[in-house]
Design an enzyme around this catalytic site. Structure first.
Site, short mmCIF file in Angstrom:
data_model
loop_
_atom_site.label_atom_id
_atom_site.label_comp_id
_atom_site.label_asym_id
_atom_site.label_seq_id
_atom_site.Cartn_x
_atom_site.Cartn_y
_atom_site.Cartn_z
N THR A 16 27.16 62.32 97.79
CA THR A 16 27.83 62.95 98.94
C THR A 16 29.34 62.94 98.79
O THR A 16 30.02 63.83 99.30
CB THR A 16 27.39 62.22 100.23
OG1 THR A 16 25.98 62.38 100.35
CG2 THR A 16 28.06 62.78 101.46
N SER A 18 21.72 60.96 94.26
CA SER A 18 21.33 59.70 93.61
C SER A 18 19.82 59.45 93.58
O SER A 18 19.36 58.58 92.85
CB SER A 18 22.06 58.51 94.24
OG SER A 18 21.57 58.23 95.52
N THR A 33 24.97 57.45 97.91
CA THR A 33 24.72 56.16 98.57
C THR A 33 23.23 55.81 98.65
O THR A 33 22.90 54.65 98.88
CB THR A 33 25.31 56.15 99.99
OG1 THR A 33 24.66 57.16 100.76
CG2 THR A 33 26.81 56.36 99.96
N ASP A 34 22.36 56.81 98.48
CA ASP A 34 20.93 56.52 98.69
C ASP A 34 20.39 55.46 97.72
O ASP A 34 19.54 54.65 98.09
CB ASP A 34 20.09 57.81 98.56
CG ASP A 34 20.22 58.68 99.80
OD1 ASP A 34 20.89 58.27 100.77
OD2 ASP A 34 19.65 59.79 99.80
C1 SIN Z 1 22.88 60.73 97.48
O1 SIN Z 1 22.54 59.55 97.48
O2 SIN Z 1 23.17 61.34 96.45
C2 SIN Z 1 22.94 61.48 98.76
C3 SIN Z 1 23.37 60.65 99.92
C4 SIN Z 1 24.75 60.09 99.80
O3 SIN Z 1 25.43 60.13 98.80
O4 SIN Z 1 25.17 59.54 100.84
#
Ligand code: SIN
Length: 341
Positions: free
Chosen positions: A27, A73, A106-107
């Site tokens: 993100t 991710s 973040t995932d």
């Molecule tokens: C991801 O993990 O690529 C999508 C969600 C994020 O980065 O917050």
């Protein structure tokens, strides 16, 4: 193995710490159609654009960017983990690199961070950073998170702290930081064991140091690895049968993480799964679907050849078991890794 000079990034010759920012997507590199949109967006930028959005990083470090992959991710897999770890190890071997920042979705950032925490052979800072909101949001969190992450990577106080995660002004150990909210900018905490520091107005302030073995103190050596053993995570629930254990073992899993109820409790069906795993030489770790707390060692771990995950959640337990299985599938040795790492 020393890296050849041409594979080193072009870093400015000045007195600032030399920090390489490795981009993997997420993100922090995404854009949405409207400034009010914080949840519906797509990957849009490479790492260079992510860095350009925060020119202030250049006043605290000599920064260069390098794209490793550019994905959300949930697409990060064992192959990407190995590529990333080998690149970080190569960069940190060089006297001209003082630290590494990795931008990441973040995932699954907590999984990548914990993997690196177990395989990086350096005491120099390695900092993972992401964002909960896309770069186009009115109150995007990525730019300040990136500036904070570079400040942590450039700080002499971050040496020997293992791999760190920096989000929302908090500095956490890769061993403990977990995602606890689907969309809030305050999504990451260290649960029971807390965060270990903060970045306030650009000032890095540590309050604690991680005690679990990390980086140079770990047994794992990715330079010897081209692949990792498959480890599946199975979820416990009322009435669950043993079919999923049979399926995972038949599909070739070398290890199973059971996200069990409570303190890693085994239902009768799960006991059947554990015995089948034992018969097929598949390692079986009892973790928990509960958000925090430790899964303790029990008397019947010997009978069912099971390992208690300690305070690792299922996704981090998968990372440790994958690496541990490259060295052993002896239950006692595996339990020792879960107790110490
Ligand atoms: C991801 O993990 O690529 C999508 C969600 C994020 O980065 O917050």
């Amino acid at each position: 193995m020393p890296i050849s000079p041409e594979s080193l990034p072009a870093l400015e010759a000045n007195n600032l710490p030399a920090i390489v920012i490795l981009g993997t997507g997420g993100t922090i590199a995404a854009a949405a159609a409207s400034v009010a949109n914080t949840t519906d967006y797509a990957l849009a930028h490479g790492v260079e654009a992510v860095i350009q959005a925060v020119p202030q990083v250049h006043s605290i470090a000599s920064v260069s960017g390098e794209q490793v992959v550019n994905v959300s991710s949930q697409e990060i897999n064992n192959s990407v983990l190995l590529t990333l770890a080998k690149r970080v190890n190569a960069l940190l071997q060089s006297d001209s690199v003082d630290g590494v920042v990795i931008t990441h979705g973040t995932d699954t950032i907590e999984e990548t961070a914990y993997f690196l925490n177990l395989v990086i052979k350096s005491t120099k800072p390695v900092v993972l950073v992401g964002a909960m909101r896309p770069s186009t949001a009115l109150s995007a969190d990525g730019p300040l998170n990136l500036l904070d992450a570079v400040a942590v990577a450039a700080s002499s106080t971050s040496h020997g702290m293992g791999v760190l995660m920096v989000l929302n002004g908090r500095v956490g150990s890769a061993r403990h930081m977990v995602k606890t909210h689907t969309m809030g900018t305050d999504a990451f905490t260290g649960q029971e064991y807390g965060v270990i520091g903060s970045v306030i107005d650009g000032k890095v302030d540590f309050h604690a140091a991680p005690l679990r073995a990390h980086t140079v103190h770990c047994d794992f050596d990715v330079s010897l690895l081209d692949a990792l053993p498959d480890v599946d995570i199975l979820y416990g629930f009322q009435g669950a049968g043993s079919a999923l254990f049979e399926a995972a073992i038949s599909a070739g899993a070398k290890g199973i993480i059971f996200a069990a109820t409570g303190n890693g409790t085994l239902s009768e069906a799960a006991k059947k799964g554990a015995l089948l795993a034992q018969a097929r030489g598949v390692a079986f770790v009892r973790s928990t679907r509960v958000a925090s707390g430790t899964v303790s060692i029990k008397g019947n771990d010997i009978e069912f050849n099971t390992v208690a995950s300690n305070s690792l959640n299922p996704q981090k337990a998968r990372i440790l078991l994958s690496l541990a299985l490259t060295l052993t599938n002896d239950r006692t040795r595996l339990q020792d890794y879960f107790d110490r790492y």
